[in-house]
Design a protein around this motif. Structure first.
Motif, PDB file in Angstrom:
ATOM      1  N   ASP A 161      40.062  24.591  32.579  1.00 38.60           N
ATOM      2  CA  ASP A 161      39.793  24.787  34.003  1.00 38.60           C
ATOM      3  C   ASP A 161      39.423  26.230  34.341  1.00 38.60           C
ATOM      4  O   ASP A 161      39.175  26.564  35.493  1.00 38.60           O
ATOM      5  CB  ASP A 161      41.003  24.343  34.837  1.00 38.60           C
ATOM      6  N   GLY A 162      39.441  27.123  33.349  1.00 37.26           N
ATOM      7  CA  GLY A 162      38.989  28.494  33.536  1.00 37.26           C
ATOM      8  C   GLY A 162      39.970  29.456  34.184  1.00 37.26           C
ATOM      9  O   GLY A 162      39.613  30.589  34.481  1.00 37.26           O
ATOM     10  N   SER A 163      41.219  29.033  34.391  1.00 35.52           N
ATOM     11  CA  SER A 163      42.176  29.953  35.022  1.00 35.52           C
ATOM     12  C   SER A 163      42.759  30.953  34.022  1.00 35.52           C
ATOM     13  O   SER A 163      43.327  31.960  34.409  1.00 35.52           O
ATOM     14  CB  SER A 163      43.312  29.185  35.703  1.00 35.52           C
ATOM     15  N   GLY A 183      49.816  43.770  35.487  1.00 39.38           N
ATOM     16  CA  GLY A 183      49.444  43.279  36.809  1.00 39.38           C
ATOM     17  C   GLY A 183      50.349  42.197  37.369  1.00 39.38           C
ATOM     18  O   GLY A 183      49.944  41.451  38.251  1.00 39.38           O
ATOM     19  N   ALA A 184      51.571  42.104  36.875  1.00 38.08           N
ATOM     20  CA  ALA A 184      52.497  41.086  37.376  1.00 38.08           C
ATOM     21  C   ALA A 184      52.916  41.415  38.807  1.00 38.08           C
ATOM     22  O   ALA A 184      53.132  42.581  39.137  1.00 38.08           O
ATOM     23  CB  ALA A 184      53.734  41.004  36.486  1.00 38.08           C
ATOM     24  N   PRO A 185      53.047  40.381  39.655  1.00 38.77           N
ATOM     25  CA  PRO A 185      53.593  40.628  40.995  1.00 38.77           C
ATOM     26  C   PRO A 185      55.001  41.205  40.872  1.00 38.77           C
ATOM     27  O   PRO A 185      55.670  41.019  39.856  1.00 38.77           O
ATOM     28  CB  PRO A 185      53.636  39.231  41.623  1.00 38.77           C
ATOM     29  N   MET A 213      47.256  39.818  34.273  1.00 35.31           N
ATOM     30  CA  MET A 213      47.160  39.026  35.497  1.00 35.31           C
ATOM     31  C   MET A 213      46.150  39.684  36.432  1.00 35.31           C
ATOM     32  O   MET A 213      46.517  40.356  37.392  1.00 35.31           O
ATOM     33  CB  MET A 213      48.534  38.897  36.148  1.00 35.31           C
ATOM     34  N   SER A 214      44.869  39.485  36.139  1.00 31.44           N
ATOM     35  CA  SER A 214      43.834  40.163  36.917  1.00 31.44           C
ATOM     36  C   SER A 214      43.659  39.543  38.299  1.00 31.44           C
ATOM     37  O   SER A 214      43.268  40.226  39.238  1.00 31.44           O
ATOM     38  CB  SER A 214      42.507  40.157  36.159  1.00 31.44           C
ATOM     39  N   ASN A 215      43.942  38.244  38.426  1.00 32.31           N
ATOM     40  CA  ASN A 215      43.798  37.587  39.728  1.00 32.31           C
ATOM     41  C   ASN A 215      44.736  36.389  39.791  1.00 32.31           C
ATOM     42  O   ASN A 215      44.326  35.272  40.063  1.00 32.31           O
ATOM     43  CB  ASN A 215      42.350  37.139  39.945  1.00 32.31           C
ATOM     44  N   TYR A 216      46.011  36.611  39.509  1.00 30.17           N
ATOM     45  CA  TYR A 216      47.005  35.536  39.476  1.00 30.17           C
ATOM     46  C   TYR A 216      47.235  34.986  40.877  1.00 30.17           C
ATOM     47  O   TYR A 216      47.481  35.744  41.809  1.00 30.17           O
ATOM     48  CB  TYR A 216      48.315  36.071  38.893  1.00 30.17           C
ATOM     49  N   GLU A 217      47.126  33.679  41.016  1.00 24.01           N
ATOM     50  CA  GLU A 217      47.321  33.038  42.320  1.00 24.01           C
ATOM     51  C   GLU A 217      48.371  31.940  42.242  1.00 24.01           C
ATOM     52  O   GLU A 217      48.283  30.936  42.935  1.00 24.01           O
ATOM     53  CB  GLU A 217      45.992  32.493  42.828  1.00 24.01           C
ATOM     54  N   GLY A 218      49.363  32.111  41.377  1.00 22.00           N
ATOM     55  CA  GLY A 218      50.405  31.101  41.231  1.00 22.00           C
ATOM     56  C   GLY A 218      50.016  30.052  40.210  1.00 22.00           C
ATOM     57  O   GLY A 218      49.082  30.229  39.438  1.00 22.00           O
ATOM     58  N   ASP A 233      43.141  33.088  37.904  1.00 25.85           N
ATOM     59  CA  ASP A 233      43.163  32.174  39.041  1.00 25.85           C
ATOM     60  C   ASP A 233      44.513  31.461  39.071  1.00 25.85           C
ATOM     61  O   ASP A 233      45.418  31.806  38.322  1.00 25.85           O
ATOM     62  CB  ASP A 233      42.031  31.147  38.863  1.00 25.85           C
ATOM     63  N   LYS A 234      44.615  30.428  39.876  1.00 24.57           N
ATOM     64  CA  LYS A 234      45.812  29.587  39.902  1.00 24.57           C
ATOM     65  C   LYS A 234      45.860  28.800  38.594  1.00 24.57           C
ATOM     66  O   LYS A 234      44.896  28.142  38.219  1.00 24.57           O
ATOM     67  CB  LYS A 234      45.757  28.636  41.098  1.00 24.57           C
TER      68      LYS A 234
END
Length: 138
Positions: A11-13, A95-97, A61-66, A31-32
């Motif tokens: 899915d490319g995430s 890059g972790a929240p 985590m360049s663009n982690y959305e959950g 992504d998510k």
């Protein structure tokens, strides 16, 4: 396996990043996270743990959305995570929240895995830290 399946999840995430050595697995979360993608990442980790005694892991985590609920409670991924404690030498997240950073750093106190977090802009420092001899990073 074709080249698309080895470098990017279905899915490319999640994508697999190039690594300077076979015992360093590097993944980027873009992504998510979906169930299919967490299983893809788990399969790569599982394969490495079966062929190498110890591995290092780098998660960017360049663009982690959950993550999707199915990915969070995926049985295969959970089994790989449990077995990874015996095989992972160093676990580094870039890059972790903030909430995840606290959990990652705390896990280093209770598991025999060396953990470290870096801010996203410090990704080069994470690679440099992993390039050191494991006995010198403590």
């Amino acid at each position: 396996m074709d080249s698309a399946s080895t470098s990017g999840a279905p899915d490319g995430s999640v994508i697999r990043r190039d690594s300077p050595r076979p015992d360093l697995l590097a993944f980027e979360i873009k992504d998510k996270i979906t169930k299919a993608d967490i299983e893809w990442m788990s399969a790569h980790t599982d394969e490495a743990m079966q062929t190498l005694d110890k591995i290092d892991m780098l998660i960017i985590m360049s663009n982690y959305e959950g993550s999707d609920l199915g990915a969070t409670f995926d049985g295969y991924a959970a089994s790989v995570k449990v077995r990874s404690v015996a095989h992972i030498r160093r676990y580094v997240v870039v890059g972790a929240p903030a909430f995840a950073q606290a959990m990652i750093n705390l896990s280093g106190f209770v598991m025999p895995v060396e953990t470290k977090t870096f801010d996203l802009e410090d990704e080069p420092a994470a690679w440099a830290w992993l390039a050191q001899d494991p006995s010198a990073t403590g």
